[in-house]
Design a protein around this motif. Structure first.
Motif, PDB file in Angstrom:
ATOM      1  N   UNK A  57       0.820  -1.207   0.000  1.00  0.00           N
ATOM      2  CA  UNK A  57       0.000   0.000   0.000  1.00  0.00           C
ATOM      3  C   UNK A  57       0.860   1.265   0.000  1.00  0.00           C
ATOM      4  N   UNK A  58       1.996   1.216   0.678  1.00  0.00           N
ATOM      5  CA  UNK A  58       2.856   2.390   0.798  1.00  0.00           C
ATOM      6  C   UNK A  58       3.671   2.622  -0.467  1.00  0.00           C
ATOM      7  N   UNK A  59       3.731   1.654  -1.370  1.00  0.00           N
ATOM      8  CA  UNK A  59       4.491   1.803  -2.612  1.00  0.00           C
ATOM      9  C   UNK A  59       3.611   2.156  -3.808  1.00  0.00           C
ATOM     10  N   UNK A  60       2.314   2.333  -3.610  1.00  0.00           N
ATOM     11  CA  UNK A  60       1.411   2.601  -4.731  1.00  0.00           C
ATOM     12  C   UNK A  60       1.706   3.927  -5.430  1.00  0.00           C
ATOM     13  N   UNK A  61       2.090   4.928  -4.699  1.00  0.00           N
ATOM     14  CA  UNK A  61       2.316   6.247  -5.283  1.00  0.00           C
ATOM     15  C   UNK A  61       3.754   6.497  -5.704  1.00  0.00           C
ATOM     16  N   UNK A  62       4.627   5.495  -5.602  1.00  0.00           N
ATOM     17  CA  UNK A  62       6.010   5.656  -6.040  1.00  0.00           C
ATOM     18  C   UNK A  62       6.050   5.834  -7.547  1.00  0.00           C
TER      19      UNK A  62
END
Length: 128
Positions: free
Chosen positions: A80-85
């Motif tokens: 979830x924390x890598x979705x906007x990378x």
């Protein structure tokens, strides 16, 4: 039966709106201006700051459900924390050595390269 209804409508006299005028009462005008002024103003939230900081307001899609609570970061999955990378573009991936690319970047390179080749083939075969 529907044809008879249409024929009866044809016999009705047609009046033009040139001679007729329509007037509104002054109360209707004042309500209209009051409504316009009220809609221009920002709306005040009726929720407290505590509720806003502990729940995801507006995320409920069920009729009888409630808004979900905000959990601590450790409760959410890692992806979830890598979705906007930002992901590398095809031109950037082409500049890199393919043998040294990580699996995810290699998969993205193949997908984008195939898409670019399909678009190129479609433009060369297009009827002009």
């Amino acid at each position: 039966m529907a044809v008879n209804g249409i024929k009866s409508l044809r016999n009705l006299p047609v009046t033009s709106g040139l001679g007729a005028s329509r007037a509104f009462s002054s109360a209707a005008k004042s309500k209209k201006t009051k409504g316009a002024a009220a809609s221009d103003a920002p709306k005040q939230s009726t929720l407290s700051k505590e509720v806003k900081s502990t729940t995801v307001v507006g995320a409920n899609i069920l009729k009888d459900g409630t808004d979900p609570k905000i959990l601590p970061d450790s409760e959410y999955p890692e992806w979830l924390w890598r979705l906007l990378d930002k992901k590398p573009a095809l031109s950037e991936l082409r500049r890199k050595n393919i043998e040294t690319l990580p699996y995810e970047d290699l998969k993205r390179f193949v997908k984008l390269d195939n898409r670019a080749r399909i678009k190129e083939n479609n433009t060369t075969r297009a009827k002009n």
